[in-house]
Structure formats: structure tokens, C-alpha cells
Design an enzyme around this catalytic site. Structure first.
Site, PDB file in Angstrom:
ATOM      1  N   ARG A 158       3.933  19.152  21.161  1.00 27.36           N
ATOM      2  CA  ARG A 158       3.785  19.144  19.702  1.00 27.36           C
ATOM      3  C   ARG A 158       4.433  17.898  19.091  1.00 27.36           C
ATOM      4  O   ARG A 158       5.062  17.951  18.032  1.00 27.36           O
ATOM      5  CB  ARG A 158       4.383  20.420  19.077  1.00 27.36           C
ATOM      6  CG  ARG A 158       3.762  21.702  19.588  1.00 27.36           C
ATOM      7  CD  ARG A 158       2.293  21.816  19.237  1.00 27.36           C
ATOM      8  NE  ARG A 158       1.705  23.016  19.805  1.00 27.36           N
ATOM      9  CZ  ARG A 158       1.062  23.057  20.982  1.00 27.36           C
ATOM     10  NH1 ARG A 158       0.916  21.953  21.694  1.00 27.36           N
ATOM     11  NH2 ARG A 158       0.558  24.187  21.428  1.00 27.36           N
ATOM     12  N   GLU A 199       8.106  24.797  12.961  1.00 26.16           N
ATOM     13  CA  GLU A 199       6.977  23.867  13.000  1.00 26.16           C
ATOM     14  C   GLU A 199       6.393  23.629  11.610  1.00 26.16           C
ATOM     15  O   GLU A 199       5.650  22.676  11.399  1.00 26.16           O
ATOM     16  CB  GLU A 199       5.876  24.397  13.921  1.00 26.16           C
ATOM     17  CG  GLU A 199       6.183  24.317  15.379  1.00 26.16           C
ATOM     18  CD  GLU A 199       4.939  24.496  16.237  1.00 26.16           C
ATOM     19  OE1 GLU A 199       4.301  23.478  16.550  1.00 26.16           O
ATOM     20  OE2 GLU A 199       4.620  25.642  16.581  1.00 26.16           O
ATOM     21  N   SER A 236       1.665  29.534  14.163  1.00 27.05           N
ATOM     22  CA  SER A 236       2.956  29.806  14.801  1.00 27.05           C
ATOM     23  C   SER A 236       4.065  29.116  14.020  1.00 27.05           C
ATOM     24  O   SER A 236       3.975  27.919  13.727  1.00 27.05           O
ATOM     25  CB  SER A 236       2.952  29.299  16.246  1.00 27.05           C
ATOM     26  OG  SER A 236       1.994  29.989  17.018  1.00 27.05           O
TER      27      SER A 236
END
Length: 304
Positions: free
Chosen positions: A179, A299, A229
Site C-alpha cells: 500500500r 489507511e 478497509s
């Protein structure tokens, strides 16, 4: 709208290659459906338009924020006192005969996956249903079900925010990690990307895409607004499992709730504010830290 933003809007209104929306509610442009108004919401339809927005914003010292599909973004309830620049106008997708697909930063991942399917090109099936744009996916090295952008990206084109020059970046130059990419640590704006795929059978590709879509529908709370998420997966642990074992499934602050379907998601059950979401994020982090000694990294990008 402030006088500063009003003057900027007047400068940008000439030319016809930029759509402008003053005092635009940002809850209309994010998957969370949360956020107050931006002073100006600008949608350039050409690279020249994008450059003009950034150049004029610099001259007037107006703040800017580049927005893709808004799938991992939380705008503050107070809004954004500057210009939100949408890449939605860069949404073309083209399948080449040599197994390459070119796509603008504002194109949805699902549209790229469908173009690959129609051209009998395999490799992108994992991305079908990821609720993001090409630009965001390139920046975040988006992935699912064992696949990620680093496996299929050949190159990308970007605008250097400092020099306003357009450059190309090879796969190696992306410095991809989990990521993560070089884009997350620089002033570069993704304009487009080229995907290198393999020849396959459209029927098999369609079946794989359907399978991934079914898995997402059964396991993820797609019936409510969310930002996907919430936390990065820490090594050796599963976030959803830790949150569920901590008894937080269904835990709620205001309109924000830990999903009862998947504890790794926070959903907007109606009327959730950015303050609700941020408070819930911190409560989850504190609880998991106390129970497991694990520090969760969020995130979701909070824009204020």
C-alpha cells in the site's frame, strides 16, 4: 466562498476546459458520504486545464487537494477552504493490440477490468470491484486476493506539481511496497497509467471477475457507505479478527459503526460525521493496542 477563491474561480472560468462548482458539498464525492463544502470543486477535462488550476492557485496562494474516486478519503465536517481538483475528467480507457491497456487517472478500476475482459486480457481480475480510480490505485498500490498494482503496471505518467512538467515513470521507479509507492511521498499527480497484461479467454476472465465480485458482496458491507478497509494489515495479524475478538463488532459512535459483517470496516449508518469516524478509529486503535500490543495504521486520509 472567500474572496480569494472567488477571484480564482473568475480566472479559471475562461477557456471552457474546466467545470467549476463553488461551495460544493464533499459528501457527494466520497464513498463515505461525509464532508462539508469545498470552497471550489474543479474538474479539468484537459491536462492544460489541470496545469492552469495549479498555476492560478499558486499565484493566489489557494490551497489545493487532488481527488480521485474518494474511496479512502474522509473530508472534515468543516469542509475544505480551498480548491478540490477532481481527476474525474481523465477517464478514457483504451485497449491496445499488444496486450497493453492505457487508462486515465480518473477512470474507475472496474472500467479498466471490463476493458481487459472485452479484449481477452488477463491479470487484472483481482481489481474488479475495488472502489477506486486508476490514479488512487497507482498511488496506493491497491490490491486484493493476492494481486496488486505492482504486478500489472508497466508505467505511469504524472504532472510534477512543483515544476508543472509532465513526465513518465517506469515500473521500477514506482518503488512499490505494501500500500505504498513513490507517489505517496512526492508532489507528483498521476495523469494516466499503462497496464501490461497477458492474453487470455474472455469467458474465463469474466468468471473470475464474477467470483471476486461475489466474494466482496458476501464478506464486505457494501450496503453502507464506507472507505473500505480502515487499517493496514500489520504483519502476522488480521485486523478484522482482532477487532472482532475485542468485542467491537457493531460498536457505534454517532452514525459511525464497526461493521457487523466485517470488523475491518467502519460504515456510515446514517448521518455520520467526520468527528464520529475519527473518534471510532481512535477507540479501535486504543482497544487493539491494549489487547494485543499492536499499533494499527489508519489507511483513511483525513482532509481538513
Amino acid at each position: 466562498m472567500t474572496d480569494q477563491i472567488r477571484r480564482l474561480a473568475e480566472e479559471l472560468s475562461a477557456g471552457g476546459d474546466i467545470s467549476l462548482f463553488p461551495d460544493e458539498p464533499m459528501n457527494r464525492h466520497t464513498s463515505f458520504r461525509i464532508g462539508g463544502p469545498a470552497g471550489l470543486f474543479a474538474v479539468p477535462h484537459t491536462t492544460e486545464g489541470l496545469i492552469r488550476i495549479l498555476d492560478e492557485a499558486r499565484k493566489t496562494e489557494a490551497r489545493t487537494y487532488i481527488l480521485g474516486n474518494g474511496s479512502n478519503v474522509l473530508f472534515d465536517d468543516c469542509g475544505f477552504d480551498g480548491v478540490v481538483v477532481s481527476t474525474g475528467g481523465f477517464n478514457t480507457v483504451t485497449a491496445e493490440e499488444d496486450g497493453r491497456i492505457s487508462a486515465g487517472a480518473g477512470a474507475s478500476l472496474s472500467s479498466v477490468c471490463k476493458a481487459a475482459r472485452d479484449a481477452s486480457l488477463t491479470g487484472l481480475e483481482f481489481a474488479y470491484g475495488i472502489p477506486g480510480s486508476v490514479g488512487g490505485a497507482v498511488v496506493m498500490n491497491a490490491g486484493a486476493y493476492g494481486g496488486e498494482m505492482a504486478q500489472v503496471i508497466e508505467s505511469s505518467r504524472y504532472l510534477d506539481r512543483e515544476t508543472l512538467e509532465i513526465r513518465d515513470l517506469s515500473l521500477a521507479g514506482h518503488a512499490y511496497g505494501y500500500r505504498d509507492s513513490v507517489y505517496r511521498h512526492s508532489d507528483r499527480i498521476v495523469l494516466s497509467a499503462a497496464f501490461r497484461l497477458n492474453k487470455g479467454r474472455s469467458e474465463e476472465i469474466a468468471l473470475a471477475m464474477s467470483d471476486y465480485a461475489s466474494r466482496r458482496t458476501s464478506k464486505q458491507p457494501l450496503e453502507y457507505p464506507s472507505a473500505g478497509s480502515v487499517f493496514k494489515r500489520p504483519e502476522g495479524h488480521f485486523v478484522g479478527q482482532m477487532v472482532e475478538e475485542s468485542g467491537l463488532k457493531g460498536f457505534r459512535i454517532g452514525g459511525a459503526e464497526v461493521s457487523e459483517k466485517h470488523a475491518g470496516f467502519i460504515v456510515n449508518r446514517g448521518g455520520a460525521t467526520s468527528r464520529d469516524v475519527l473518534a471510532l478509529v481512535e477507540h479501535i486503535r486504543d482497544t487493539v493496542r491494549r489487547n494485543y500490543g499492536v499499533e494499527l495504521e489508519c489507511e483513511i486520509i483525513h482532509v481538513k
